[in-house]
Design an enzyme around this catalytic site. Structure first.
Site, PDB file in Angstrom:
ATOM      1  N   ARG A  21       0.783  -1.380  -0.042  1.00 19.94           N
ATOM      2  CA  ARG A  21      -0.195   0.210  -0.213  1.00 19.94           C
ATOM      3  C   ARG A  21       0.739   0.954   0.102  1.00 19.94           C
ATOM      4  NH1 ARG A  21      -3.991  -2.966   3.940  1.00 19.94           N
ATOM      5  NH2 ARG A  21      -5.600  -3.259   2.272  1.00 19.94           N
ATOM      6  N   SER A 137     -21.323 -15.166  12.750  1.00 20.35           N
ATOM      7  CA  SER A 137     -21.253 -14.648  11.876  1.00 20.35           C
ATOM      8  C   SER A 137     -21.313 -13.757  10.346  1.00 20.35           C
ATOM      9  CB  SER A 137     -19.654 -14.002  12.174  1.00 20.35           C
ATOM     10  OG  SER A 137     -18.380 -13.163  11.734  1.00 20.35           O
ATOM     11  N   HIS A 217     -21.057   2.342   8.410  1.00 16.24           N
ATOM     12  CA  HIS A 217     -21.658   2.698   7.406  1.00 16.24           C
ATOM     13  C   HIS A 217     -22.736   3.575   6.824  1.00 16.24           C
ATOM     14  CE1 HIS A 217     -17.331   1.696   5.871  1.00 16.24           C
ATOM     15  NE2 HIS A 217     -17.472   0.762   6.438  1.00 16.24           N
ATOM     16  N   LYS A 248     -17.159   8.204  10.079  1.00 16.90           N
ATOM     17  CA  LYS A 248     -17.450   8.307   8.687  1.00 16.90           C
ATOM     18  C   LYS A 248     -18.551   9.105   8.681  1.00 16.90           C
ATOM     19  CE  LYS A 248     -15.595   3.492   8.623  1.00 16.90           C
ATOM     20  NZ  LYS A 248     -14.255   4.010   7.982  1.00 16.90           N
ATOM     21  N   THR A 278      -5.505   5.539  26.754  1.00 19.03           N
ATOM     22  CA  THR A 278      -6.337   7.052  27.262  1.00 19.03           C
ATOM     23  C   THR A 278      -8.066   6.993  26.601  1.00 19.03           C
ATOM     24  OG1 THR A 278      -3.761   7.396  27.142  1.00 19.03           O
ATOM     25  CG2 THR A 278      -5.881   9.687  26.771  1.00 19.03           C
TER      26      THR A 278
HETATM   27  N1  PMP Z   1     -16.880  -1.582  10.966  1.00 18.63           N
HETATM   28  C1  PMP Z   1     -16.849  -1.542   9.811  1.00 18.63           C
HETATM   29  C2  PMP Z   1     -17.567  -2.425   8.773  1.00 18.63           C
HETATM   30  C3  PMP Z   1     -15.426  -0.393   8.601  1.00 18.63           C
HETATM   31  O1  PMP Z   1     -15.612  -0.244   7.257  1.00 18.63           O
HETATM   32  C4  PMP Z   1     -14.287  -0.432   9.647  1.00 18.63           C
HETATM   33  C5  PMP Z   1     -13.914   0.874   8.996  1.00 18.63           C
HETATM   34  N2  PMP Z   1     -13.662   0.857   8.232  1.00 18.63           N
HETATM   35  C6  PMP Z   1     -14.649  -0.844  11.245  1.00 18.63           C
HETATM   36  C7  PMP Z   1     -15.543  -1.142  11.462  1.00 18.63           C
HETATM   37  C8  PMP Z   1     -13.986   0.398  12.309  1.00 18.63           C
HETATM   38  O2  PMP Z   1     -14.132   1.948  11.788  1.00 18.63           O
HETATM   39  P1  PMP Z   1     -12.955   3.869  12.286  1.00 18.63           P
HETATM   40  O3  PMP Z   1     -12.365   3.049  11.066  1.00 18.63           O
HETATM   41  O4  PMP Z   1     -13.948   4.347  13.207  1.00 18.63           O
HETATM   42  O5  PMP Z   1     -11.988   2.297  13.404  1.00 18.63           O
END
Ligand code: PMP
Length: 406
Positions: A21, A137, A217, A248, A278
């Site tokens: 990446r 899951s 999301h 997001k 923290t």
């Molecule tokens: N759950 C899903 C479905 C995600 O796509 C993501 C991050 N892209 C996370 C949890 C983690 O969230 P964060 O970026 O706030 O750590």
């Protein structure tokens, strides 16, 4: 250094699989999202339009959010000063947890430093509380859920993505009296499809299973007040734990869970990922609080409407241009490339020749053969930007000899 070769070998193998990446260094200016400048190592800067941000609504640049953060930093300073237990709790943390619980119609909420940590810490801790639990899951669950479930060392079953019949068959195979938990997402981030939440809740009721949903999301983006798909579909009361991010739709940073007081209190009291770190900076909590409150009002409803309109418009433009749009029910707009090298080449050419920034999505984020470009139009992406994107895509598509939809 000892063992350096092992690190180099690991890197080489990632590189040889095209999975190495490279980050694009973006310089942004207040209020100009999705415009930004890509900065290169040789000092060069290039104006770009960002098409792959998860700051879906542009709240990370919202004036009210920024003002709220300025106020907090002026009065509370930079860091939180400790764990939540040892001097790291401020009124912003307390108010934000109340706001989140209220947003989802739950008794309580708990903040974590990220959505990743909230999933990992909560799912691994549930298995300490219910040692015999079996976790079901979804096959496309996010890495943070998978890691939490793995760490818990409880029994786990993976059901085919969104396949309720498969989920049922797995549950039916297990002892009726074993505690069960179904972990799934509402909006799946790479395909943009939505879980059959109601059917999963029905199944959970039938077999006495707990329900855990990741609305990362969807929060801020769906529902009258931005409470996610569970709010939109009036299903929040049927979910035991709703997990979300502040990073997001809300445009800031942090994660959380909401649910019954005893559940949240037990996780608060037992999860190492909450206890021994923290707490979130007050300034982030303040920004998130402002963002959530704003998105619960008419301003939020208007932004959500414009966001959905932008996604619908981009999808239509891709369809009209016979670009291979993947089926998506949501704001996520993926184009199938189905080849890692071409996916990377597309992304590179878009960036360098057209000032269009979209990160290629390759294995292991998505299965091999389904490599894609994943566009996330925001309310700030204009029709003109979309037209420029489509004509750039068409030019490169032809250049790389890629197939178009018929
Ligand atoms: N759950 C899903 C479905 C995600 O796509 C993501 C991050 N892209 C996370 C949890 C983690 O969230 P964060 O970026 O706030 O750590």
């Amino acid at each position: 250094m000892r063992h350096l070769q092992a690190f180099e070998d690991a890197l080489n193998s990632i590189k040889s699989e095209g999975r190495y990446r490279v980050f694009i260094d973006l310089k942004r200016h207040r209020g100009e999202f999705p415009r930004a400048a890509a900065r290169y190592e040789d000092g060069r800067e290039q104006d770009v339009i960002v098409w792959c941000s998860n700051d879906y609504l542009g709240m990370g640049q919202d004036n009210d959010v920024l003002d709220g953060m300025h106020e907090a930093i002026d009065s509370f300073g930079a860091g939180s000063g400790g764990t939540r237990n040892i001097s790291g709790t401020t009124r912003y943390h307390v108010d934000l947890e109340k706001e989140l619980a209220d947003l989802h119609g739950k008794e309580a909420a708990l903040l974590f430093t990220s959505g990743y940590v909230s999933n990992e810490a909560t799912l691994s801790t549930i298995a300490k509380i219910l040692p015999d639990v079996i976790i079901y899951s979804d096959a496309l669950n996010h890495a943070s859920m998978i890691e939490g479930i793995r760490r818990s060392s409880c029994a786990r079953r993976v059901f085919r993505h969104n396949d309720v019949a498969h989920l049922r068959s797995l549950i039916e195979n297990d002892p009726a009296d074993a505690p069960k938990l179904i972990a799934f997402e509402s909006v799946y981030s790479m395909d943009g499809d939505v879980a059959p939440i109601e059917e999963i809740c029905d199944l959970a009721d039938e077999f006495g299973a707990l329900t855990y949903i990741d609305e990362v999301h969807a929060v801020g983006l769906y529902g009258e007040e931005g409470g996610g798909v569970t709010e939109r579909d009036s299903l929040a009361h049927r979910i035991d734990i709703i997990e979300g991010t502040l990073a997001k739709g809300f445009g800031v940073m942090g994660g959380y869970i909401t649910g019954k007081t005893a559940v949240i209190d037990a996780i608060r009291s037992m999860a190492p990922g909450f206890i021994f770190t923290t707490s979130t900076c007050p300034v982030l909590a303040a920004g998130a609080l402002t963002s959530i409150r704003k998105l619960r009002t008419d301003d939020g409803r208007d932004l959500r409407r414009r966001h959905q309109a932008a996604a619908a418009m981009l999808k239509q433009k891709f369809k009209d241009a016979n670009l291979p749009l993947m089926e998506s029910e949501t704001h996520i707009v993926p184009l199938l490339v189905a080849d890692p090298e071409r996916c990377k080449a597309l992304s590179d050419t878009l960036l360098h020749d057209f000032g269009i920034y979209v990160q290629p999505i390759n294995y292991p984020t998505v299965p091999k053969g389904t490599e894609r470009l994943r566009f996330t139009p925001s309310p700030n992406h204009t029709e003109e930007m979309m037209d420029e994107l489509v004509s750039a895509l068409l030019a490169i598509w032809a250049q790389l000899g890629l197939e178009r939809a018929s």
